[in-house]
Design a protein around this motif. Structure first.
Motif, PDB file in Angstrom:
ATOM      1  N   VAL A   1       0.570  -1.300   0.164  1.00  0.00           N
ATOM      2  CA  VAL A   1       0.132  -0.245   0.102  1.00  0.00           C
ATOM      3  C   VAL A   1       0.471   1.602   0.276  1.00  0.00           C
ATOM      4  O   VAL A   1       1.224   1.755   0.774  1.00  0.00           O
ATOM      5  CB  VAL A   1      -0.812   0.190   1.356  1.00  0.00           C
ATOM      6  CG1 VAL A   1      -1.598   1.185   1.400  1.00  0.00           C
ATOM      7  CG2 VAL A   1      -1.251  -1.631   1.700  1.00  0.00           C
ATOM      8  N   PHE A   2       0.970   2.501  -1.043  1.00  0.00           N
ATOM      9  CA  PHE A   2       1.806   2.652  -1.018  1.00  0.00           C
ATOM     10  C   PHE A   2       1.125   4.167  -2.385  1.00  0.00           C
ATOM     11  O   PHE A   2       0.109   4.011  -2.630  1.00  0.00           O
ATOM     12  CB  PHE A   2       2.755   3.083  -2.333  1.00  0.00           C
ATOM     13  CG  PHE A   2       4.126   4.031  -2.715  1.00  0.00           C
ATOM     14  CD1 PHE A   2       4.800   4.005  -2.045  1.00  0.00           C
ATOM     15  CD2 PHE A   2       3.496   4.162  -3.994  1.00  0.00           C
ATOM     16  CE1 PHE A   2       6.076   5.106  -2.438  1.00  0.00           C
ATOM     17  CE2 PHE A   2       4.860   4.750  -3.739  1.00  0.00           C
ATOM     18  CZ  PHE A   2       5.892   5.081  -3.140  1.00  0.00           C
ATOM     19  N   PRO A   3       1.492   5.823  -1.467  1.00  0.00           N
ATOM     20  CA  PRO A   3       2.143   5.424  -0.179  1.00  0.00           C
ATOM     21  C   PRO A   3       1.717   6.390   0.716  1.00  0.00           C
ATOM     22  O   PRO A   3       0.034   6.635   1.397  1.00  0.00           O
ATOM     23  CB  PRO A   3       2.758   7.124  -1.000  1.00  0.00           C
ATOM     24  CG  PRO A   3       1.074   7.870  -1.314  1.00  0.00           C
ATOM     25  CD  PRO A   3       0.774   6.601  -2.535  1.00  0.00           C
ATOM     26  N   ALA A   4       1.850   4.985   1.873  1.00  0.00           N
ATOM     27  CA  ALA A   4       1.061   4.943   3.134  1.00  0.00           C
ATOM     28  C   ALA A   4       0.971   6.230   3.726  1.00  0.00           C
ATOM     29  O   ALA A   4      -0.149   5.891   4.571  1.00  0.00           O
ATOM     30  CB  ALA A   4       1.715   3.491   3.636  1.00  0.00           C
ATOM     31  N   SER A   5       1.270   6.921   3.735  1.00  0.00           N
ATOM     32  CA  SER A   5       1.470   8.227   4.582  1.00  0.00           C
ATOM     33  C   SER A   5       0.386   8.391   3.922  1.00  0.00           C
ATOM     34  O   SER A   5      -0.089  10.106   5.139  1.00  0.00           O
ATOM     35  CB  SER A   5       2.143   9.040   4.466  1.00  0.00           C
ATOM     36  OG  SER A   5       2.844   9.545   3.166  1.00  0.00           O
TER      37      SER A   5
ATOM     38  N   THR B   1       4.067   0.903   2.844  1.00  0.00           N
ATOM     39  CA  THR B   1       5.171   1.576   2.604  1.00  0.00           C
ATOM     40  C   THR B   1       5.277   2.870   2.157  1.00  0.00           C
ATOM     41  O   THR B   1       4.808   3.891   1.405  1.00  0.00           O
ATOM     42  CB  THR B   1       6.044   0.845   0.806  1.00  0.00           C
ATOM     43  OG1 THR B   1       5.667  -0.684   1.923  1.00  0.00           O
ATOM     44  CG2 THR B   1       7.780   1.635   1.013  1.00  0.00           C
ATOM     45  N   GLY B   2       6.249   3.884   2.236  1.00  0.00           N
ATOM     46  CA  GLY B   2       5.994   5.202   2.055  1.00  0.00           C
ATOM     47  C   GLY B   2       5.728   5.925   3.350  1.00  0.00           C
ATOM     48  O   GLY B   2       4.760   6.535   3.838  1.00  0.00           O
ATOM     49  N   GLY B   3       6.562   6.807   4.157  1.00  0.00           N
ATOM     50  CA  GLY B   3       6.309   7.385   5.179  1.00  0.00           C
ATOM     51  C   GLY B   3       6.147   6.494   6.679  1.00  0.00           C
ATOM     52  O   GLY B   3       5.765   7.123   7.387  1.00  0.00           O
ATOM     53  N   VAL B   4       6.549   5.524   6.527  1.00  0.00           N
ATOM     54  CA  VAL B   4       6.571   5.157   7.366  1.00  0.00           C
ATOM     55  C   VAL B   4       7.936   5.082   8.912  1.00  0.00           C
ATOM     56  O   VAL B   4       8.847   4.949   7.847  1.00  0.00           O
ATOM     57  CB  VAL B   4       6.307   2.642   6.967  1.00  0.00           C
ATOM     58  CG1 VAL B   4       6.071   2.036   8.454  1.00  0.00           C
ATOM     59  CG2 VAL B   4       5.380   2.784   7.075  1.00  0.00           C
ATOM     60  N   ASN B   5       7.415   5.126   9.961  1.00  0.00           N
ATOM     61  CA  ASN B   5       9.015   5.878  10.339  1.00  0.00           C
ATOM     62  C   ASN B   5       8.374   5.146  11.968  1.00  0.00           C
ATOM     63  O   ASN B   5       7.573   3.787  12.191  1.00  0.00           O
ATOM     64  CB  ASN B   5       9.021   7.231  10.668  1.00  0.00           C
ATOM     65  CG  ASN B   5       7.880   7.837  11.166  1.00  0.00           C
ATOM     66  OD1 ASN B   5       7.480   6.858  11.619  1.00  0.00           O
ATOM     67  ND2 ASN B   5       7.348   8.813  10.078  1.00  0.00           N
ATOM     68  N   LEU B   6       9.556   5.228  12.915  1.00  0.00           N
ATOM     69  CA  LEU B   6       9.565   5.175  14.243  1.00  0.00           C
ATOM     70  C   LEU B   6       8.435   4.945  14.996  1.00  0.00           C
ATOM     71  O   LEU B   6       7.755   5.062  16.128  1.00  0.00           O
ATOM     72  CB  LEU B   6      10.933   4.908  15.039  1.00  0.00           C
ATOM     73  CG  LEU B   6      12.268   4.841  14.694  1.00  0.00           C
ATOM     74  CD1 LEU B   6      13.503   4.891  15.691  1.00  0.00           C
ATOM     75  CD2 LEU B   6      11.775   2.871  15.210  1.00  0.00           C
ATOM     76  N   ASP B   7       7.479   6.085  14.663  1.00  0.00           N
ATOM     77  CA  ASP B   7       6.675   6.714  15.233  1.00  0.00           C
ATOM     78  C   ASP B   7       5.550   6.258  14.992  1.00  0.00           C
ATOM     79  O   ASP B   7       4.337   6.395  15.750  1.00  0.00           O
ATOM     80  CB  ASP B   7       5.878   8.402  15.409  1.00  0.00           C
ATOM     81  CG  ASP B   7       7.892   9.224  15.504  1.00  0.00           C
ATOM     82  OD1 ASP B   7       8.107   9.050  16.728  1.00  0.00           O
ATOM     83  OD2 ASP B   7       8.214  10.444  15.508  1.00  0.00           O
ATOM     84  N   ASN B   8       5.350   5.711  13.890  1.00  0.00           N
ATOM     85  CA  ASN B   8       4.265   5.575  13.635  1.00  0.00           C
ATOM     86  C   ASN B   8       3.542   3.430  13.257  1.00  0.00           C
ATOM     87  O   ASN B   8       3.282   3.019  12.680  1.00  0.00           O
ATOM     88  CB  ASN B   8       3.469   5.673  12.282  1.00  0.00           C
ATOM     89  CG  ASN B   8       4.525   5.403  10.934  1.00  0.00           C
ATOM     90  OD1 ASN B   8       5.437   5.185  11.120  1.00  0.00           O
ATOM     91  ND2 ASN B   8       4.265   7.218  10.588  1.00  0.00           N
TER      92      ASN B   8
END
Length: 209
Positions: free
Chosen positions: A132-136, A158-165
């Motif tokens: 699923v892109f861009p996930a953000s 994928t796209g915008g996935v980081n440690l916070d989310n």
């Protein structure tokens, strides 16, 4: 093999996305990821020397690493990546010919989709999981909503996935996460390998949940 790779993806829950990295930085990055328990990686096909890089990883790390090709947009690119040793193919969008090629050669394929219609179309065409892109753009709540009617389809943001989310996506139903700049840096500029090591450890802790 396809089933084993999908099970490994669901078990390890992280795909490292490597784009544009060249020279000595590439080998150092791969080694650092492996040493810190990141074993599923895709090298995007717009990376210089991508096929040689895939072949080298496949040879050097053998069964340690599941290596795939990313940003695969057509069947010819799919065939070249598979010939180089790619075990799975990833696209940012839905290309039925890429799915067909992957199926022909017995490889795992993760097309990029956004809408429920695309997701179902891709899965019915033979996709093993959906990127699923861009996930953000849609966020974790979208995955939670999809988990009702489409809970049988493995989804990977994928796209915008980081440690916070990252944990939020997994809790909302994602089977794994795709990590590019948040793990390895952006635009071919690799993070300091000490930073990659710390990020890898942190993401591993997050996905343990």
């Amino acid at each position: 093999m396809k089933k084993l790779l999908l099970n490994r993806l669901i078990d390890e829950r992280i795909v490292a996305i490597i784009r544009g990295v060249t020279g000595e930085g590439f080998d150092g990055l791969i080694g650092t990821l492996v040493e810190n328990d990141i074993h599923i990686m895709e090298v995007t096909v717009d990376t210089p020397g991508v096929y040689e890089k895939i072949e080298r990883i496949k040879t050097q790390y053998s069964d340690q690493v599941a290596i795939g090709a990313g940003t695969v947009l057509d069947s010819e690119t799919a065939r070249l990546a598979i010939s180089a040793g790619a075990e799975f193919l990833v696209s940012p969008s839905l290309h039925l010919d890429v799915i067909k090629t992957a199926k022909r050669y017995g490889k795992t394929v993760l097309p990029g989709c956004m809408t429920p219609t695309e997701i179902v179309q891709a899965y019915e065409a033979g996709a093993d999981a959906i990127k699923v892109f861009p996930a953000s753009v849609v966020g974790p709540k979208y995955f939670r909503e999809l988990s009702g009617p489409l809970g049988h389809i493995p989804l990977l943001p994928t796209g915008g996935v980081n440690l916070d989310n990252a944990r939020d996506y997994l809790d909302a139903g994602a089977v794994a996460i795709g990590l590019g700049s948040a793990l390895v840096g952006r635009g071919g500029q690799v993070m300091d390998l000490a930073d990659v090591k710390e990020k890898a450890k942190a993401f591993r802790e997050v996905v343990k949940g």
